[in-house]
Write a protein that holds these residues in place. Structure first.
Motif, PDB file in Angstrom:
ATOM      1  N   TYR A  56      43.025  54.162  25.019  1.00 10.67           N
ATOM      2  CA  TYR A  56      43.542  52.911  25.557  1.00 10.67           C
ATOM      3  C   TYR A  56      45.063  52.928  25.523  1.00 10.67           C
ATOM      4  O   TYR A  56      45.680  53.791  24.895  1.00 10.67           O
ATOM      5  CB  TYR A  56      42.977  51.698  24.814  1.00 10.67           C
ATOM      6  CG  TYR A  56      43.358  51.591  23.357  1.00 10.67           C
ATOM      7  CD1 TYR A  56      44.333  50.682  22.946  1.00 10.67           C
ATOM      8  CD2 TYR A  56      42.735  52.351  22.377  1.00 10.67           C
ATOM      9  CE1 TYR A  56      44.678  50.556  21.609  1.00 10.67           C
ATOM     10  CE2 TYR A  56      43.061  52.232  21.042  1.00 10.67           C
ATOM     11  CZ  TYR A  56      44.038  51.327  20.663  1.00 10.67           C
ATOM     12  OH  TYR A  56      44.381  51.211  19.333  1.00 10.67           O
ATOM     13  N   GLU A  57      45.639  51.974  26.218  1.00 11.32           N
ATOM     14  CA  GLU A  57      47.082  51.851  26.296  1.00 11.32           C
ATOM     15  C   GLU A  57      47.451  50.458  25.825  1.00 11.32           C
ATOM     16  O   GLU A  57      46.830  49.474  26.224  1.00 11.32           O
ATOM     17  CB  GLU A  57      47.505  52.044  27.754  1.00 11.32           C
ATOM     18  CG  GLU A  57      48.918  52.478  27.946  1.00 11.32           C
ATOM     19  CD  GLU A  57      49.169  52.822  29.403  1.00 11.32           C
ATOM     20  OE1 GLU A  57      49.535  51.883  30.160  1.00 11.32           O
ATOM     21  OE2 GLU A  57      48.989  53.993  29.773  1.00 11.32           O
ATOM     22  N   PRO A 135      34.942  48.170  30.353  1.00 10.32           N
ATOM     23  CA  PRO A 135      36.337  48.175  29.903  1.00 10.32           C
ATOM     24  C   PRO A 135      36.788  46.848  29.280  1.00 10.32           C
ATOM     25  O   PRO A 135      37.969  46.558  29.232  1.00 10.32           O
ATOM     26  CB  PRO A 135      37.104  48.448  31.185  1.00 10.32           C
ATOM     27  CG  PRO A 135      36.306  47.715  32.228  1.00 10.32           C
ATOM     28  CD  PRO A 135      34.867  47.853  31.779  1.00 10.32           C
ATOM     29  N   ALA A 154      38.599  42.839  31.070  1.00  8.38           N
ATOM     30  CA  ALA A 154      39.644  43.851  31.226  1.00  8.38           C
ATOM     31  C   ALA A 154      40.912  43.233  31.809  1.00  8.38           C
ATOM     32  O   ALA A 154      42.025  43.558  31.364  1.00  8.38           O
ATOM     33  CB  ALA A 154      39.130  44.982  32.109  1.00  8.38           C
ATOM     34  N   ASP A 155      40.757  42.321  32.773  1.00  9.86           N
ATOM     35  CA  ASP A 155      41.927  41.666  33.369  1.00  9.86           C
ATOM     36  C   ASP A 155      42.668  40.813  32.346  1.00  9.86           C
ATOM     37  O   ASP A 155      43.895  40.837  32.270  1.00  9.86           O
ATOM     38  CB  ASP A 155      41.505  40.784  34.555  1.00  9.86           C
ATOM     39  CG  ASP A 155      40.995  41.604  35.727  1.00  9.86           C
ATOM     40  OD1 ASP A 155      41.366  42.797  35.840  1.00  9.86           O
ATOM     41  OD2 ASP A 155      40.211  41.057  36.526  1.00  9.86           O
ATOM     42  N   LEU A 158      44.629  42.927  29.852  1.00 16.07           N
ATOM     43  CA  LEU A 158      45.890  43.421  30.398  1.00 16.07           C
ATOM     44  C   LEU A 158      46.907  42.295  30.551  1.00 16.07           C
ATOM     45  O   LEU A 158      48.068  42.430  30.127  1.00 16.07           O
ATOM     46  CB  LEU A 158      45.641  44.113  31.738  1.00 16.07           C
ATOM     47  CG  LEU A 158      46.814  44.860  32.347  1.00 16.07           C
ATOM     48  CD1 LEU A 158      47.354  45.927  31.395  1.00 16.07           C
ATOM     49  CD2 LEU A 158      46.407  45.497  33.668  1.00 16.07           C
ATOM     50  N   ASN A 162      48.467  42.908  27.106  1.00 15.04           N
ATOM     51  CA  ASN A 162      49.037  44.174  27.561  1.00 15.04           C
ATOM     52  C   ASN A 162      48.261  45.381  27.022  1.00 15.04           C
ATOM     53  O   ASN A 162      48.856  46.374  26.597  1.00 15.04           O
ATOM     54  CB  ASN A 162      50.524  44.256  27.197  1.00 15.04           C
ATOM     55  CG  ASN A 162      51.279  45.134  28.168  1.00 15.04           C
ATOM     56  OD1 ASN A 162      50.775  45.478  29.242  1.00 15.04           O
ATOM     57  ND2 ASN A 162      52.478  45.526  27.783  1.00 15.04           N
ATOM     58  N   LYS A 164      45.107  48.078  27.984  1.00 15.50           N
ATOM     59  CA  LYS A 164      44.249  48.610  29.040  1.00 15.50           C
ATOM     60  C   LYS A 164      43.351  49.685  28.438  1.00 15.50           C
ATOM     61  O   LYS A 164      43.837  50.672  27.879  1.00 15.50           O
ATOM     62  CB  LYS A 164      45.100  49.220  30.159  1.00 15.50           C
ATOM     63  CG  LYS A 164      44.267  49.779  31.284  1.00 15.50           C
ATOM     64  CD  LYS A 164      45.135  50.381  32.358  1.00 15.50           C
ATOM     65  CE  LYS A 164      44.260  50.942  33.465  1.00 15.50           C
ATOM     66  NZ  LYS A 164      45.052  51.628  34.481  1.00 15.50           N
ATOM     67  N   ILE A 166      41.275  52.790  28.837  1.00 18.41           N
ATOM     68  CA  ILE A 166      41.336  53.853  29.832  1.00 18.41           C
ATOM     69  C   ILE A 166      40.015  54.607  29.932  1.00 18.41           C
ATOM     70  O   ILE A 166      39.482  54.798  31.021  1.00 18.41           O
ATOM     71  CB  ILE A 166      42.490  54.823  29.511  1.00 18.41           C
ATOM     72  CG1 ILE A 166      43.810  54.048  29.585  1.00 18.41           C
ATOM     73  CG2 ILE A 166      42.495  56.015  30.451  1.00 18.41           C
ATOM     74  CD1 ILE A 166      44.990  54.764  28.997  1.00 18.41           C
TER      75      ILE A 166
END
Length: 179
Positions: A56-57, A135, A154-155, A158, A162, A164, A166
């Protein structure tokens, strides 16, 4: 003892006994009914290890969690919703309680659940379906003694945090049989 004294004490006691029986009898009947059911068949495979990798990020920084979900048969459980069922324990090989992506404060954290032991040990009819939220993730909120789980899309992950997700790579569930 005279008849008047027996009536004064006996009638309220009999009424109290009737009220207690009225409210407890259904639960006693359910309990006895569940206990009279046969135990579900035991699994032939009682232990399994399932390595996984989550990438993930967070704030543009790439993170990786690699661990192993360890699943073990834990005997027979019973409740009024399912009757008797096979119980499973699960833990992470790392010793961590859960996969924490971000700790927001003392009472809130974002986690990713890797799935459950029942799925990985082949104790479900729907083993063809992936059982994780990927996700998406979960927001855990502690309110006193209660922990509330809230799905985070997931939205929303993000936009608000912040984060995400992956990739999620996990072992396939086993094909278990029950004797």
């Amino acid at each position: 003892m005279n008849l008047k004294m027996v009536m004064i004490i006996g009638i309220p006691l009999l009424l109290l006994f009737a009220i207690v029986v009225y409210f407890t009898m259904p639960w006693i009947a359910i309990y006895l009914g569940i206990q009279s059911e046969p135990n579900p068949p035991s699994p032939t495979t009682r232990y399994g290890e399932f390595p996984f990798r989550l990438e993930y990020e967070i704030d543009g920084k790439r993170m990786v969690i690699q661990d192993t979900l360890i699943c073990e048969y834990d005997g027979v459980g019973a409740d009024e919703g399912r009757g008797k069922y096979r119980k499973w324990k699960q833990r992470l090989a790392s010793g961590e309680d859960r996969l924490t992506l971000l700790k927001l404060d003392e009472n809130k954290e974002i986690i990713f659940p890797p799935g459950d032991a029942q799925y990985y040990m082949g104790d479900r009819d729907d083993t063809s379906m992936e059982q994780t939220l990927f996700p998406n993730a979960l927001l855990l909120k502690k309110e006193g003694r209660i922990t509330i789980e809230e799905l985070i899309s997931a939205d929303q992950l993000l936009d608000e945090y912040n984060i995400k997700l992956i990739s999620w790579n996990s072992s396939e569930p086993i094909k278990n049989s029950f004797k």
